[in-house]
Design a protein around this motif. Structure first.
Motif, PDB file in Angstrom:
ATOM      1  N   ARG A 153       0.916  -1.156   0.092  1.00 36.79           N
ATOM      2  CA  ARG A 153      -0.042  -0.128   0.066  1.00 36.79           C
ATOM      3  C   ARG A 153       1.001   1.052   0.054  1.00 36.79           C
ATOM      4  O   ARG A 153       0.579   2.346  -0.635  1.00 36.79           O
ATOM      5  N   ILE A 156       2.206   1.821  -3.676  1.00 36.08           N
ATOM      6  CA  ILE A 156       1.163   2.369  -4.395  1.00 36.08           C
ATOM      7  C   ILE A 156       1.136   3.874  -4.135  1.00 36.08           C
ATOM      8  O   ILE A 156       0.801   4.647  -5.108  1.00 36.08           O
ATOM      9  N   GLU A 157       1.004   4.236  -2.845  1.00 36.68           N
ATOM     10  CA  GLU A 157       0.784   5.423  -2.553  1.00 36.68           C
ATOM     11  C   GLU A 157       1.898   6.642  -2.898  1.00 36.68           C
ATOM     12  O   GLU A 157       1.880   7.602  -3.504  1.00 36.68           O
ATOM     13  N   ARG A 160       1.352   7.427  -6.235  1.00 32.26           N
ATOM     14  CA  ARG A 160       0.306   8.105  -6.345  1.00 32.26           C
ATOM     15  C   ARG A 160      -0.824   7.266  -7.418  1.00 32.26           C
ATOM     16  O   ARG A 160      -1.464   7.791  -8.182  1.00 32.26           O
ATOM     17  N   ASN A 161      -0.432   5.971  -7.074  1.00 30.51           N
ATOM     18  CA  ASN A 161      -1.644   4.954  -7.838  1.00 30.51           C
ATOM     19  C   ASN A 161      -1.620   5.255  -9.291  1.00 30.51           C
ATOM     20  O   ASN A 161      -2.591   5.131  -9.907  1.00 30.51           O
ATOM     21  N   TYR A 162      -0.471   5.212  -9.981  1.00 27.92           N
ATOM     22  CA  TYR A 162      -0.419   5.825 -11.374  1.00 27.92           C
ATOM     23  C   TYR A 162       1.016   5.001 -12.002  1.00 27.92           C
ATOM     24  O   TYR A 162       2.015   5.424 -11.302  1.00 27.92           O
ATOM     25  N   THR A 271      -0.813  -7.155  -7.489  1.00 30.39           N
ATOM     26  CA  THR A 271      -1.383  -5.842  -7.537  1.00 30.39           C
ATOM     27  C   THR A 271      -1.185  -4.944  -9.024  1.00 30.39           C
ATOM     28  O   THR A 271      -2.160  -4.523  -9.375  1.00 30.39           O
ATOM     29  N   TYR A 275      -3.681  -3.905 -11.815  1.00 29.77           N
ATOM     30  CA  TYR A 275      -3.782  -2.553 -12.284  1.00 29.77           C
ATOM     31  C   TYR A 275      -4.067  -2.383 -13.874  1.00 29.77           C
ATOM     32  O   TYR A 275      -4.704  -1.773 -14.396  1.00 29.77           O
TER      33      TYR A 275
END
Length: 291
Positions: A153, A156-157, A160-162, A271, A275
């Motif tokens: 997590r 991912i943060e 920036r989940n991109y 994950t 995505y």
């Protein structure tokens, strides 16, 4: 069959089920049995009994085995419902046994649906337990990160989940397939088959008791449970394509994260494949244009 032709039975729900299986209306079956449609309606609502004579006519007119009216199915459905609602999940629900018996007798289709739903729930719960067990390194001499989920997590943060590499790959895939959403499953299945020699098979729940998806590496088959709906099936195919075609990009992204233990590395890879699958299902540019 009882020798006494005047014996009365209340078998309304089973009578209705047989009528529906025959594809007959109440009026049609009434004509075949020589009784009125209103009497058929009362029989099916258990407000009037069925005599042995009517049962004989039913068997003769429609070539039925009267054992179809036996209570074995209802007893089995009741036992299965009783097992389901004994789960601690329903501990605070005071559900009388008679209501379960009524449900088993009056709504066998609903009972069957509940069985499938509960099977999917227990499978998901079992899967969570297995993942937790796999992530917990039981070798005291091995180094592992205490919470792989939190570690992933954080990664991912931090991004920036991109992940632009995966976005681009997903958009390229959709451009190459060039099909509307309703044809995506068929197109993804064809791509797996033609480009990677992977055959997709939808399997009955009785076969896929322990999982909703399974990739058989030796037979090159992706097995998907029939419990998964259409969009979910397409997502599973896109996930498999992500693992196959974007392996290099995924490993590059994982490499940027620095040293990772096995558990967070595996979870991060899954994950990122998820995505990719989501991006393939709903590419950003068309989504932005529609918005």
């Amino acid at each position: 069959m009882p020798a006494d032709s005047g014996k009365k039975l209340f078998v309304g729900p089973r009578f209705r089920r047989i009528r529906q299986q025959l594809g007959l209306s109440q009026t049609q079956i009434a004509e075949g049995l020589g009784i009125s449609p209103s009497y058929v309606n009362l029989i099916e609502r258990n407000q009037r009994p069925v005599t042995a004579q009517i049962l004989l006519r039913l068997a003769e007119a429609y070539d039925l085995d009267l054992r179809d009216l036996a209570t074995a199915d209802e007893d089995r459905f009741f036992a299965e419902l009783n097992e389901i609602f004994s789960d601690p999940l329903f501990r605070q629900i005071d559900l009388p046994k008679q209501e379960l018996r009524d449900l088993a007798e009056l709504c066998p289709g609903v009972t069957h649906a509940l069985q499938r739903l509960y099977a999917a729930y227990t499978e998901a719960r079992r899967g969570e337990t297995m993942v937790a067990a796999q992530m917990a390194d039981r070798d005291e001499g091995a180094r592992f990160e205490a919470n792989p989920i939190e570690r992933v997590r954080d990664l991912i943060e931090a991004n920036r989940n991109y992940f632009p590499e995966l976005e681009t790959a997903a958009e390229t895939l959709r451009d190459e397939l060039n099909v509307p959403a309703e044809e995506l499953y068929a197109a993804l299945s064809a791509r797996l088959r033609e480009k990677h020699s992977i055959l997709t098979r939808i399997m009955p729940v009785d076969v896929m008791r322990e999982t909703l998806r399974r990739f058989d590496r030796h037979r090159r088959q992706l097995l998907i449970s029939e419990l998964i709906d259409g969009p979910g099936r397409a997502f599973q195919l896109a996930f498999q394509i992500g693992l196959t075609e974007c392996a290099g990009a995924i490993e590059t992204i994982i490499g940027r994260a620095g040293p990772l233990d096995d558990a967070p590395r595996r979870l991060y890879r899954i994950t990122l494949a998820n995505y990719f699958a989501a991006a393939a299902m709903m590419p950003y540019q068309p989504f932005q244009a529609a918005a």
